[in-house]
Design a protein around this motif. Structure first.
Motif, PDB file in Angstrom:
ATOM      1  N   LYS A   1       0.876  -1.165   0.000  1.00  0.00           N
ATOM      2  CA  LYS A   1       0.000   0.000   0.000  1.00  0.00           C
ATOM      3  C   LYS A   1       0.915   1.216   0.000  1.00  0.00           C
ATOM      4  O   LYS A   1       1.749   1.367   0.876  1.00  0.00           O
TER       5      LYS A   1
ATOM      6  N   SER B   1      -5.659   1.149  -7.993  1.00  0.00           N
ATOM      7  CA  SER B   1      -5.499  -0.208  -7.476  1.00  0.00           C
ATOM      8  C   SER B   1      -5.558  -1.215  -8.618  1.00  0.00           C
ATOM      9  O   SER B   1      -6.388  -1.104  -9.515  1.00  0.00           O
TER      10      SER B   1
ATOM     11  N   ILE C   1      -2.209  -1.447  -4.103  1.00  0.00           N
ATOM     12  CA  ILE C   1      -3.406  -0.847  -3.512  1.00  0.00           C
ATOM     13  C   ILE C   1      -3.199   0.656  -3.336  1.00  0.00           C
ATOM     14  O   ILE C   1      -2.266   1.088  -2.672  1.00  0.00           O
TER      15      ILE C   1
ATOM     16  N   ASP D   1      -3.420   4.337  -2.040  1.00  0.00           N
ATOM     17  CA  ASP D   1      -3.359   4.800  -0.659  1.00  0.00           C
ATOM     18  C   ASP D   1      -4.749   5.047  -0.074  1.00  0.00           C
ATOM     19  O   ASP D   1      -5.032   4.668   1.055  1.00  0.00           O
TER      20      ASP D   1
ATOM     21  N   LYS E   1      -6.590   1.870   1.405  1.00  0.00           N
ATOM     22  CA  LYS E   1      -5.876   1.047   2.391  1.00  0.00           C
ATOM     23  C   LYS E   1      -6.794   0.273   3.326  1.00  0.00           C
ATOM     24  O   LYS E   1      -6.422  -0.780   3.801  1.00  0.00           O
TER      25      LYS E   1
ATOM     26  N   HIS F   1      -8.948  -2.743   0.447  1.00  0.00           N
ATOM     27  CA  HIS F   1      -7.766  -3.606   0.422  1.00  0.00           C
ATOM     28  C   HIS F   1      -8.101  -4.983   0.961  1.00  0.00           C
ATOM     29  O   HIS F   1      -7.779  -6.008   0.369  1.00  0.00           O
TER      30      HIS F   1
END
Length: 152
Positions: free
Chosen positions: A70, A77, A106, A108, A111, A115
């Motif tokens: 991440k 993503s 992924i 940010d 997250k 994710h």
């Protein structure tokens, strides 16, 4: 809760990748994601994945690994996929042998829940024996692409 999906683009698949160790796999896939405009910093993303891998191995058995990072360097993503030419030891000493690597990039802002949902969705497919058998029979990047599209 909506099932979050992250695509696996054909350009982000490497078939018959010849590497020595897991770091080289991660580096090669980071390069690929950079070339395909998924990330804007190979070094930052690569370091995030290696740092996560150093915490705990992402090999899940059955010759599979799901490394992920991440990072603010992720533009959107995505998942990169490598089928290795030969099995390698994944991570440190005593870890599983791996031949199939799904690397998650992924964004940010994703997250949190996204994710975890993406990881859970991918993992559930990789625990399905029929899907894995079909996946492992793929003999080309095109065949592999058609099979992994079933994840989404």
């Amino acid at each position: 809760m909506q099932n979050e999906k992250v695509s696996i683009e054909k350009d982000n698949i490497l078939f018959d990748l010849d590497v020595k160790d897991y770091r080289e796999v991660i580096s090669t896939l980071s390069d690929l994601l950079y070339e395909n405009h998924v990330i804007n910093s190979k070094e930052e993303f690569n370091n995030a994945v290696i740092e996560r891998e150093n915490d705990i191995s992402t090999s899940i058995g059955n010759e599979l690994a799901i490394p992920h990072g991440k990072s603010e360097s992720v533009l959107h993503s995505s998942i990169a996929l490598a089928v290795l030419k030969n099995k390698i030891k994944w991570g440190g000493e005593g870890n599983d042998e791996v031949k199939y690597v799904f690397m998650l990039a992924i964004e940010d802002r994703d997250k949190g829940n996204k994710h975890l949902q993406v990881l859970a969705n991918l993992s559930s497919h990789l625990m399905d024996d029929d899907f894995v058998k079909e996946f492992k029979k793929a003999e080309s990047k095109d065949q592999l692409f058609k099979i992994v599209n079933k994840i989404n």
